[in-house]
Design a protein around this motif. Structure first.
Motif, PDB file in Angstrom:
ATOM      1  N   SER A  28       1.101  -1.380  -0.215  1.00 47.86           N
ATOM      2  CA  SER A  28      -0.293  -0.117   0.013  1.00 47.86           C
ATOM      3  C   SER A  28       1.009   1.189  -0.231  1.00 47.86           C
ATOM      4  O   SER A  28       0.413   2.790  -0.411  1.00 47.86           O
TER       5      SER A  28
ATOM      6  N   ILE B   9      -5.238   0.952  -0.394  1.00 45.95           N
ATOM      7  CA  ILE B   9      -5.269   0.776  -2.435  1.00 45.95           C
ATOM      8  C   ILE B   9      -6.091  -0.247  -2.573  1.00 45.95           C
ATOM      9  O   ILE B   9      -6.402  -1.614  -1.956  1.00 45.95           O
ATOM     10  N   ASP B  10      -6.066  -0.301  -3.837  1.00 45.30           N
ATOM     11  CA  ASP B  10      -6.743  -1.512  -4.658  1.00 45.30           C
ATOM     12  C   ASP B  10      -5.585  -3.174  -4.052  1.00 45.30           C
ATOM     13  O   ASP B  10      -4.715  -2.630  -4.211  1.00 45.30           O
TER      14      ASP B  10
ATOM     15  N   ALA C 185      -5.454  -5.711  -5.329  1.00 42.72           N
ATOM     16  CA  ALA C 185      -3.824  -6.033  -6.994  1.00 42.72           C
ATOM     17  C   ALA C 185      -3.129  -4.965  -6.790  1.00 42.72           C
ATOM     18  O   ALA C 185      -1.726  -5.699  -7.721  1.00 42.72           O
ATOM     19  N   VAL C 186      -3.400  -4.065  -6.832  1.00 35.92           N
ATOM     20  CA  VAL C 186      -2.366  -3.087  -7.207  1.00 35.92           C
ATOM     21  C   VAL C 186      -1.345  -3.554  -6.164  1.00 35.92           C
ATOM     22  O   VAL C 186       0.091  -3.337  -6.076  1.00 35.92           O
ATOM     23  N   GLY C 187      -1.638  -3.885  -5.008  1.00 37.10           N
ATOM     24  CA  GLY C 187      -0.783  -3.963  -3.371  1.00 37.10           C
ATOM     25  C   GLY C 187      -0.334  -4.791  -3.978  1.00 37.10           C
ATOM     26  O   GLY C 187       1.570  -4.471  -3.605  1.00 37.10           O
TER      27      GLY C 187
ATOM     28  N   ALA D 144       0.952  -6.981  -6.601  1.00 39.39           N
ATOM     29  CA  ALA D 144       1.830  -6.990  -7.445  1.00 39.39           C
ATOM     30  C   ALA D 144       3.012  -5.254  -6.852  1.00 39.39           C
ATOM     31  O   ALA D 144       4.500  -5.757  -7.063  1.00 39.39           O
ATOM     32  N   ARG D 145       2.689  -4.514  -6.998  1.00 39.21           N
ATOM     33  CA  ARG D 145       4.177  -3.837  -5.646  1.00 39.21           C
ATOM     34  C   ARG D 145       4.916  -4.388  -4.585  1.00 39.21           C
ATOM     35  O   ARG D 145       5.786  -4.513  -4.646  1.00 39.21           O
TER      36      ARG D 145
ATOM     37  N   GLU E  99      -4.283 -12.921  -3.088  1.00 44.57           N
ATOM     38  CA  GLU E  99      -5.587 -11.319  -3.556  1.00 44.57           C
ATOM     39  C   GLU E  99      -6.424 -11.495  -2.192  1.00 44.57           C
ATOM     40  O   GLU E  99      -6.915 -10.446  -2.533  1.00 44.57           O
TER      41      GLU E  99
ATOM     42  N   ARG F 296      -8.280  -5.253   2.772  1.00 47.02           N
ATOM     43  CA  ARG F 296      -8.530  -4.505   2.799  1.00 47.02           C
ATOM     44  C   ARG F 296      -9.404  -3.651   2.920  1.00 47.02           C
ATOM     45  O   ARG F 296     -10.584  -2.877   3.849  1.00 47.02           O
TER      46      ARG F 296
ATOM     47  N   ALA G 247      -3.229   5.934  -3.692  1.00 50.70           N
ATOM     48  CA  ALA G 247      -3.883   5.155  -5.235  1.00 50.70           C
ATOM     49  C   ALA G 247      -3.314   6.714  -5.799  1.00 50.70           C
ATOM     50  O   ALA G 247      -3.132   6.999  -7.579  1.00 50.70           O
TER      51      ALA G 247
END
Length: 203
Positions: free
Chosen positions: A11, A133-134, A136-138, A140-141, A157, A164, A184
């Motif tokens: 995040s 944060i989403d 999926a984005v978190g 991946a990071r 996920e 979340r 985000a």
């Protein structure tokens, strides 16, 4: 003041904790930046036990005990002495992470987490930033970091979605201390909102 940062993996909370510490130090504030699990020599040893290895290495109940042991050492050796000396303590994660990771996502153990926290820790932060944060984005990071402490990320996920939702529910449960920040955006924009809120509370 005791300030914590919470959020799902990836995040950006660690970055925001560091940026807030740097900004407050530039304003002549005496700041201790720390993290959980860890933040003291004994707690850092426990960190390696709980964040590395197979996802099924420990049961949720064992994790609760390990995280609480690490937190107790962190409190005794780092947090409490700094607060007693009038310093600002900023921690990347604290008890809210245990309430969710072990208390909700791995079984209905929240009551056990809270009971142990009350018995062995006995304090909450003055201010908690939840960086939202989403998932999926978190995730991946988090995997892009290529680190060795990916035991919880490897749980998938679906767990991050549960986390979340749990963090947002905690913000509603503890509105006096929890502030949800949209993660985000560019780190500088997130940091500006965090700093503004922190300065308002410190004043």
């Amino acid at each position: 003041m005791f300030i914590t940062f919470e959020g799902i993996d990836g995040s950006g909370k660690s970055t925001q904790a560091r940026l807030l510490a740097e900004a407050l130090r530039m304003g002549a504030q005496d700041v201790v930046l720390t993290r959980e699990p860890g933040g003291s020599p004994g707690a850092e040893e426990i960190r390696r036990l709980v964040l590395e290895g197979d996802p099924d290495r420990w049961s949720a109940q064992t994790e609760i005990l390990l995280f609480t042991a690490a937190r107790r050492d962190h409190l005794e050796k780092t947090i409490a002495p700094a607060l007693a000396a009038g310093r600002i303590v900023i921690s990347d994660r604290f008890a809210d992470s245990t309430r969710l990771y072990q208390g909700i996502t791995r079984g209905d153990l929240r009551a056990q987490v809270d009971a142990l926290h009350s018995l062995m820790i006995g304090r909450e932060p003055d201010l908690t930033f939840i960086i939202d944060i989403d998932p999926a984005v978190g995730l991946a990071r988090a995997f892009a970091r290529n680190g060795t402490e990916e035991r919880f990320e490897e749980m998938g996920e679906a767990m991050q979605h549960t986390m979340r939702a749990g963090f947002l529910a905690l913000a509603a449960e503890f509105p006096a201390r929890c502030v949800v920040i949209d993660g985000a955006r560019a780190p500088e924009a997130v940091a500006a909102d965090v700093l503004a809120t922190a300065r308002e509370r410190l004043a």
